[in-house]
Design a protein around this motif. Structure first.
Motif, mmCIF file in Angstrom:
data_model
loop_
_atom_site.group_PDB
_atom_site.id
_atom_site.type_symbol
_atom_site.label_atom_id
_atom_site.label_comp_id
_atom_site.label_asym_id
_atom_site.label_seq_id
_atom_site.Cartn_x
_atom_site.Cartn_y
_atom_site.Cartn_z
ATOM 1 N N UNK A 1 50.119 44.130 31.302
ATOM 2 C CA UNK A 1 49.132 43.187 31.825
ATOM 3 C C UNK A 1 49.266 41.801 31.233
ATOM 4 N N UNK A 2 49.839 41.681 30.054
ATOM 5 C CA UNK A 2 49.977 40.375 29.420
ATOM 6 C C UNK A 2 51.146 39.577 29.988
ATOM 7 N N UNK A 3 52.009 40.196 30.770
ATOM 8 C CA UNK A 3 53.161 39.498 31.335
ATOM 9 C C UNK A 3 52.766 38.660 32.547
ATOM 10 N N UNK A 4 53.656 37.761 32.953
ATOM 11 C CA UNK A 4 53.447 37.006 34.188
ATOM 12 C C UNK A 4 53.319 37.990 35.346
ATOM 13 N N UNK A 5 52.335 37.752 36.208
ATOM 14 C CA UNK A 5 52.067 38.630 37.352
ATOM 15 C C UNK A 5 51.765 40.062 36.918
ATOM 16 N N UNK A 6 51.286 40.212 35.676
ATOM 17 C CA UNK A 6 51.051 41.542 35.148
ATOM 18 C C UNK A 6 50.029 42.333 35.943
ATOM 19 N N UNK B 1 42.818 40.119 32.080
ATOM 20 C CA UNK B 1 43.695 40.696 33.099
ATOM 21 C C UNK B 1 43.309 42.139 33.364
ATOM 22 N N UNK B 2 42.935 42.870 32.313
ATOM 23 C CA UNK B 2 42.513 44.260 32.481
ATOM 24 C C UNK B 2 41.284 44.344 33.366
ATOM 25 N N UNK B 3 40.342 43.431 33.180
ATOM 26 C CA UNK B 3 39.134 43.442 34.022
ATOM 27 C C UNK B 3 39.470 43.142 35.477
#
Length: 320
Positions: A39-44, A106-108
């Motif tokens: 999730x921390x990556x680009x487009x994760x 991003x997780x949310x």
């Protein structure tokens, strides 16, 4: 008497995305699909969502074809029909995903995408903590997770303690990435005359085309950590066959992992993750640690958080 809820559980890692449908303790069906970078990556978020949808689509096809009647047929039809909301029979959804701790926003976003698409309550936690949940059936203990990365989680009444899991560039000491990287570095040093000869050289040259091509081979796929980790099984195999260079790499990896466990407060741990399937690696790991067998896996952990809010891991769980 109320029927047991039917749970769709997801274990989303960087290598694979595993999904499983269960009713109570009965596993109805399972499917392994491709993972996502994190999730921390680009487009994760987008890549993670696609990985989940792809794995669930495979699960739905398997349910429809493999079970054919009753709950299986209903779930197969619901999961396979356009991946829309209102899946037949599914009442709760649990996800363990790589990057939840590193990228909570991003997780949310991923959680609400899943909630909107599947139309049922969703609980999400990191893939590492999902593995801890499964290993100890929601109870206290220390888990060492060794795959592409490496992290230790110790959980008790005082909360969750994490050691390492800092990613391929700043941490993950002793991980598959670390072992693979050290193996390829040893090959390059031997090739230059800076280090001892190793049987790893032939296999590394075969993978990349030549030893000189190794740097380009590592970066070509755009996922260098996973590419480096793909060489770890080679290092383990040659170590088990007696190659001195490979053996030294594995010994150092196990020492690093034991040090992480000690920092977490326990040398009695449950060791899980891809590398632990290798007998030689597990044997060497056990030389410095007391290994406890897991009660379940990360999918079991994802299913647990979907249905319970009384666990020690609740402070790290995202719900929606």
């Amino acid at each position: 008497m109320n029927a047991a809820p039917t749970t769709l559980a997801v274990d989303l890692g960087k290598t694979s995305c595993r999904v499983r449908v269960s009713t109570g303790s009965v596993v109805v069906s399972a499917f392994d699909g491709a993972g996502a970078p994190g999730l921390a990556d680009d487009d994760g978020v987008d890549l993670a969502f696609r990985a989940i949808l792809g794995a669930v689509a495979g699960l739905g096809a398997g349910l429809g074809a493999g079970l054919g009647a009753g709950l299986g047929a209903g779930l197969g039809a619901g999961l396979g029909a356009g991946l829309g909301a209102g899946f037949a029979g599914i009442s709760q959804f649990g996800v363990g995903a790589a990057g939840v701790e590193a990228a909570p926003e991003a997780a949310r976003r991923l959680l609400w995408l899943v909630r909107e698409r599947f139309g049922v309550p969703v609980a999400m936690i990191s893939d590492g903590l999902a593995a801890h949940l499964g290993a100890f059936d929601g109870g206290p203990g220390t888990v060492l997770i060794v795959g592409t990365g490496a992290v230790v989680f110790s959980v008790d009444a005082q909360g969750v303690r994490q050691v390492d899991g800092n990613g391929p560039w700043l941490g993950d000491d002793g991980s598959g990435r670390w072992i693979g990287q050290q193996g390829l570095r040893a090959v390059l040093r031997a090739h230059d005359g800076r280090g001892p000869a190793t049987l790893l050289t032939g296999e590394a040259a075969r993978l990349a085309g030549s030893v000189e091509a190794l740097p380009g081979w590592v970066s070509a796929a755009g996922t260098p950590a996973r590419t480096l980790a793909s060489f770890a099984p080679v290092v383990l195999n040659f170590a088990s066959a007696g190659d001195a260079v490979a053996m030294a790499i594995v010994e150092e990896a196990c020492q690093l992992l034991a040090a992480s466990c000690a920092a977490a407060g326990s040398l009695s741990v449950c060791a899980v993750g891809g590398l632990t399937a290798h007998p030689y690696f597990l044997e060497r790991l056990a030389s410095g640690l007391t290994l406890v067998p897991p009660l379940g896996d990360a999918l079991s952990g994802a299913a647990l958080i979907a249905g319970r809010r009384d666990l020690l891991h609740e402070e790290r769980t995202i719900r929606g």
